[in-house]
Design a protein around this motif. Structure first.
Motif, PDB file in Angstrom:
ATOM      1  N   ARG A 237       4.297   5.147 -52.368  1.00 56.43           N
ATOM      2  CA  ARG A 237       3.291   4.306 -51.774  1.00 56.43           C
ATOM      3  C   ARG A 237       4.131   3.065 -51.646  1.00 56.43           C
ATOM      4  O   ARG A 237       3.850   1.871 -51.207  1.00 56.43           O
TER       5      ARG A 237
ATOM      6  N   THR B 145       7.904  14.385 -47.632  1.00 57.50           N
ATOM      7  CA  THR B 145       7.627  13.033 -46.097  1.00 57.50           C
ATOM      8  C   THR B 145       7.757  11.285 -46.454  1.00 57.50           C
ATOM      9  O   THR B 145       7.500  10.603 -44.961  1.00 57.50           O
TER      10      THR B 145
ATOM     11  N   ASP C 255       8.085   9.370 -42.838  1.00 58.83           N
ATOM     12  CA  ASP C 255       8.282   8.140 -42.588  1.00 58.83           C
ATOM     13  C   ASP C 255       8.824   6.882 -42.616  1.00 58.83           C
ATOM     14  O   ASP C 255       8.835   6.055 -41.382  1.00 58.83           O
ATOM     15  N   GLU C 256      10.624   6.724 -43.606  1.00 59.68           N
ATOM     16  CA  GLU C 256      11.004   6.018 -43.383  1.00 59.68           C
ATOM     17  C   GLU C 256      11.765   6.211 -42.199  1.00 59.68           C
ATOM     18  O   GLU C 256      13.275   4.963 -41.977  1.00 59.68           O
TER      19      GLU C 256
ATOM     20  N   THR D 136       6.556  18.900 -41.627  1.00 63.57           N
ATOM     21  CA  THR D 136       6.991  17.562 -42.647  1.00 63.57           C
ATOM     22  C   THR D 136       8.132  17.432 -41.446  1.00 63.57           C
ATOM     23  O   THR D 136       8.507  15.965 -41.713  1.00 63.57           O
TER      24      THR D 136
ATOM     25  N   LYS E  52       9.572  11.908 -34.848  1.00 63.98           N
ATOM     26  CA  LYS E  52       8.996  11.170 -34.960  1.00 63.98           C
ATOM     27  C   LYS E  52      10.916  10.203 -34.588  1.00 63.98           C
ATOM     28  O   LYS E  52      10.977   8.373 -33.675  1.00 63.98           O
TER      29      LYS E  52
END
Length: 439
Positions: A207, A238, A242-243, A270, A277
């Motif tokens: 993060r 994850t 997310d990227e 996940t 996504k």
């Protein structure tokens, strides 16, 4: 094995390690006699008289070395030691330093009082951050506390997870750099924190610094010192998901399978969520089918990922099938999922079906729809000339605490104009202007 290495790591010559951490001398009275007297009061006196007698016994306060000595006598009474510590803080009787903080932290860890130990750790870091202690070796308070905990570990018969508590406290305070250094110092001596702690650390690094640094800096070190679990892989997957870097996520998935680690529900959710996504719902469906074959129980999140995936590509029929399957399994949808279904159906002109979805979610799951769901439905109803139904829905929306916006007034105005009801349209325009002036 880790405990044996830790004891060797923490082993120091006599005199006691914590006694070497103080540069100041004891107060003028006989320190050993004072310590014995305080311990006697703590152990033998009733709670009502204990603290008043202690106050009388400590007219000059308590220095940190004396506090540590007293605490050492309370090794098997962690709750009493904690009350004593809190009493010294509330009465400002002891100017605690890292060594005296370490004493109570060790006792709390030894007694498995994790939440209390974590609270004291955070207090110690905060207080030492505000104090310029020339005896400290590092510029970082967490590293100085770590060093002190190491030096005093053996004398207090502490528990290895005291370092896990320190790492997690640092992560909770967003002190990622010292967390990494503490883990490295432990791993370099053959001491591995809990896998759950390392998972939290990898999450924190990803993060704050990005997934690439999380991989390069920690993952390989972690793998060489302990065996990651399914959640460990999910943490990194994850970050890649997310990227939108699904190629890297799939490589981790293959590595996990090669290590004979069975994916759990978090792992499947996940990877399914990652593919949804980026709009690759077909690949997500493959993992969904594999999940069923592996007898891994699906959750509401599994279906919500798929609904979002089909929503992103505008496939309303597939989204409806997934949502209905979710409902049959009595898995409660999130308000955002209902919102997507309503919007998708209304965009395709299936307003009545969208209205039925909303009614079912409210009655079956006691779900409160989002404001956007009401707005999309009212626009659709007004467009179809179903003004009475739109008005009922508006009343329901207001009853939920939402106020109609200008675009809702606009939808009603257009609907009444199409019906030839100019009088109602004028009244609504006037009401809209009045509301705008009041706001």
């Amino acid at each position: 094995m880790a405990i044996q290495v830790l004891k060797q790591f923490c082993k120091t010559p006599r005199p006691k390690a914590w006694a070497l951490l103080f540069s100041s001398s004891c107060s003028n009275h006989d320190s050993q006699s004072f310590v014995t007297n305080v311990v006697t009061i703590l152990i033998n006196h009733r709670s009502k008289s204990r603290w008043s007698n202690l106050r009388s016994a400590c007219p000059n306060g308590i220095d940190p070395l004396e506090f540590s000595q007293i605490t050492l006598h309370l090794k098997n009474k962690p709750q009493l030691a904690l009350r004593f510590f809190l009493w010294t803080k509330s009465k400002s009787l002891c100017h605690h330093n890292l060594a005296s903080y370490s004493a109570i932290i060790h006792l709390l860890a030894r007694g498995r009082l994790s939440s209390d130990a974590s609270h004291v750790i955070r207090t110690a870091i905060r207080d030492s951050d505000q104090t310029d202690d020339q005896n400290c070796r590092f510029a970082s308070p967490p590293l100085n506390l770590f060093e002190t905990l190491v030096k005093t570990y053996r004398d207090f018969g502490s528990a290895p997870f005291v370092f896990d508590l320190l790492i997690k406290a640092c992560l909770d305070s967003r002190k990622v750099d010292p967390s990494v250094e503490i883990v490295r110092m432990l791993l370099s001596r053959g001491i591995s924190p809990k896998v759950s702690t390392l998972n939290s650390l990898i999450t924190g690094v990803c993060r704050s610094r990005g997934v690439d640094e999380g991989m390069e800096e920690l993952w390989h070190e972690m793998r060489s010192n302990c065996k990651p679990n399914a959640y460990s892989y999910s943490v990194l997957m994850t970050a890649f998901c997310d990227e939108g870097r699904m190629g890297y996520a799939e490589k981790l998935w293959e590595e996990m399978r090669n290590e004979k680690i069975e994916p759990d529900v978090v792992s499947y959710n996940t990877i399914i969520g990652g593919f949804c996504k980026i709009g690759d719902v077909a690949r997500a469906e493959e993992f969904f089918r594999e999940m069923a074959l592996a007898s891994v129980e699906t959750t509401a999140s599994t279906y919500e990922h798929l609904v979002k995936g089909y929503f992103s590509v505008g496939d309303v029929d597939s989204a409806v099938l997934v949502y209905e399957d979710m409902s049959r399994r009595d898995l409660r949808p999130d308000a955002s999922t209902l919102d997507m279904m309503v919007r998708l159906l209304c965009d395709k002109g299936r307003v009545q079906e969208a209205l039925e979805f909303l009614r079912c979610a409210v009655s079956k799951y006691d779900l409160i729809p989002r404001e956007k769901s009401y707005e999309v439905l009212m626009k659709g109803l007004c467009f179809e000339g179903r003004m009475e139904e739109a008005l009922k829905l508006q009343a329901e929306m207001v009853g939920k605490g939402f106020q109609p916006k200008a675009e809702i007034y606009g939808a009603f105005v257009d609907g009444y104009i199409r019906q030839g009801n100019e009088e109602m349209a004028r009244a609504l325009r006037k009401e809209m202007l009045q509301n705008e002036m009041q706001s």
